[in-house]
Design a protein around this motif. Structure first.
Motif, PDB file in Angstrom:
ATOM      1  N   GLU A  25       0.850  -1.191   0.000  1.00 40.73           N
ATOM      2  CA  GLU A  25       0.000   0.000   0.000  1.00 40.73           C
ATOM      3  C   GLU A  25       0.885   1.240   0.000  1.00 40.73           C
ATOM      4  O   GLU A  25       2.051   1.187   0.391  1.00 40.73           O
ATOM      5  CB  GLU A  25      -0.950   0.018   1.194  1.00 40.73           C
ATOM      6  N   PHE A  26       0.332   2.377  -0.456  1.00 43.48           N
ATOM      7  CA  PHE A  26       1.159   3.565  -0.680  1.00 43.48           C
ATOM      8  C   PHE A  26       1.804   4.128   0.582  1.00 43.48           C
ATOM      9  O   PHE A  26       2.822   4.805   0.510  1.00 43.48           O
ATOM     10  CB  PHE A  26       0.407   4.654  -1.456  1.00 43.48           C
ATOM     11  N   HIS A  27       1.260   3.880   1.746  1.00 48.96           N
ATOM     12  CA  HIS A  27       1.878   4.365   2.986  1.00 48.96           C
ATOM     13  C   HIS A  27       3.256   3.734   3.202  1.00 48.96           C
ATOM     14  O   HIS A  27       4.103   4.317   3.854  1.00 48.96           O
ATOM     15  CB  HIS A  27       0.993   4.068   4.202  1.00 48.96           C
ATOM     16  N   ARG A  28       3.482   2.563   2.632  1.00 47.03           N
ATOM     17  CA  ARG A  28       4.745   1.847   2.817  1.00 47.03           C
ATOM     18  C   ARG A  28       5.915   2.518   2.109  1.00 47.03           C
ATOM     19  O   ARG A  28       7.057   2.232   2.395  1.00 47.03           O
ATOM     20  CB  ARG A  28       4.629   0.400   2.336  1.00 47.03           C
ATOM     21  N   TRP A  29       5.642   3.372   1.124  1.00 43.73           N
ATOM     22  CA  TRP A  29       6.748   4.080   0.478  1.00 43.73           C
ATOM     23  C   TRP A  29       6.747   5.554   0.839  1.00 43.73           C
ATOM     24  O   TRP A  29       7.253   6.402   0.137  1.00 43.73           O
ATOM     25  CB  TRP A  29       6.794   3.860  -1.038  1.00 43.73           C
ATOM     26  N   ASN A  30       6.192   5.883   2.007  1.00 48.42           N
ATOM     27  CA  ASN A  30       6.263   7.224   2.576  1.00 48.42           C
ATOM     28  C   ASN A  30       5.500   8.255   1.752  1.00 48.42           C
ATOM     29  O   ASN A  30       5.888   9.412   1.677  1.00 48.42           O
ATOM     30  CB  ASN A  30       7.733   7.639   2.753  1.00 48.42           C
ATOM     31  N   SER A  31       4.414   7.833   1.123  1.00 50.63           N
ATOM     32  CA  SER A  31       3.602   8.754   0.335  1.00 50.63           C
ATOM     33  C   SER A  31       2.360   9.152   1.125  1.00 50.63           C
ATOM     34  O   SER A  31       1.861   8.382   1.946  1.00 50.63           O
ATOM     35  CB  SER A  31       3.186   8.097  -0.984  1.00 50.63           C
ATOM     36  N   ILE A  32       1.862  10.347   0.843  1.00 45.31           N
ATOM     37  CA  ILE A  32       0.646  10.806   1.518  1.00 45.31           C
ATOM     38  C   ILE A  32      -0.607  10.500   0.708  1.00 45.31           C
ATOM     39  O   ILE A  32      -1.712  10.647   1.197  1.00 45.31           O
ATOM     40  CB  ILE A  32       0.721  12.320   1.824  1.00 45.31           C
ATOM     41  N   ASN A  33      -0.432  10.073  -0.560  1.00 40.50           N
ATOM     42  CA  ASN A  33      -1.582   9.687  -1.382  1.00 40.50           C
ATOM     43  C   ASN A  33      -1.145   8.677  -2.431  1.00 40.50           C
ATOM     44  O   ASN A  33       0.013   8.290  -2.492  1.00 40.50           O
ATOM     45  CB  ASN A  33      -2.239  10.921  -2.019  1.00 40.50           C
ATOM     46  N   ASP A  34      -2.084   8.253  -3.282  1.00 46.47           N
ATOM     47  CA  ASP A  34      -1.797   7.215  -4.268  1.00 46.47           C
ATOM     48  C   ASP A  34      -1.474   7.763  -5.656  1.00 46.47           C
ATOM     49  O   ASP A  34      -1.545   7.051  -6.640  1.00 46.47           O
ATOM     50  CB  ASP A  34      -2.957   6.225  -4.350  1.00 46.47           C
ATOM     51  N   HIS A  35      -1.090   9.024  -5.751  1.00 50.31           N
ATOM     52  CA  HIS A  35      -0.750   9.623  -7.045  1.00 50.31           C
ATOM     53  C   HIS A  35       0.708   9.368  -7.387  1.00 50.31           C
ATOM     54  O   HIS A  35       1.594   9.582  -6.564  1.00 50.31           O
ATOM     55  CB  HIS A  35      -1.020  11.129  -7.043  1.00 50.31           C
TER      56      HIS A  35
END
Length: 182
Positions: A71-81
């Motif tokens: 999921e996108f939280h695993r790569w330190n992102s705040i959203n899925d863009h």
């Protein structure tokens, strides 16, 4: 295959579901390859990758090393863009970076050959205005201690001001090596 190739698979859904896009080498715009800019999971099969939340290698940077990111939280992102990606330009395994408090390689300087979770422990303030990357490896600089917050990739070369690594400010508090897996 070039020394900068690798393989990354991007998925529209969480846990590696939905439409997928396999990339080997630079990809300036996911939409040009029929893939929308929503990425909820990623598998990095080889090489380290830098991904951007905008097309044309623009916007927030995220570095992903080999592994699964469900999921996108695993790569330190705040959203899925996400709009573009490319392999990190690395040449080997010899790491050295010089960090300077002032622009144009002046002011107090520290040399690092290893990760540093808190630059102030090395006598630097939280402002890094220029840097030189030597050797083979690439480095990630973070706005917060312990490798957190907005990140910036520095590959081999000279960066005479923080704007050259696309930072909005010179606030850098931790630095780590990007590990290459040949």
């Amino acid at each position: 295959m070039s020394q900068y190739s690798g393989k990354i698979t991007l998925y529209e859904g969480r846990c590696f579901t939905g439409q997928k896009l396999e990339v080997r080498g630079d990809c300036e715009n996911f939409q040009d390859r029929g893939f929308m800019n929503r990425v909820n999971s990623i598998q990095v099969q080889s090489s380290a990758w830098i991904c951007f939340d905008q097309p044309d290698f623009q916007g927030q940077q995220m570095v992903l090393e080999p592994g699964d990111y469900p999921e996108f939280h695993r790569w330190n992102s705040i959203n899925d863009h996400m709009g573009s990606c490319r392999p990190v330009r690395m040449h080997g395994e010899h790491y050295r970076i010089e960090l300077y408090e002032s622009c144009s390689f002046s002011g107090q300087m520290v040399t690092l050959c290893d990760d540093c979770p808190f630059l102030q422990s090395r006598g630097l303030k939280s402002c890094i205005n220029s840097a030189k990357v030597f050797g083979d490896g690439a480095w990630m600089m973070y706005e917060e201690p312990n490798f957190r917050g907005r990140m910036y990739l520095l590959e081999r070369g000279d960066y005479s001001s923080h704007s050259e690594w696309r930072a909005q400010s010179p606030n850098i508090q931790s630095v780590r090596r990007v590990v290459n897996y040949f």
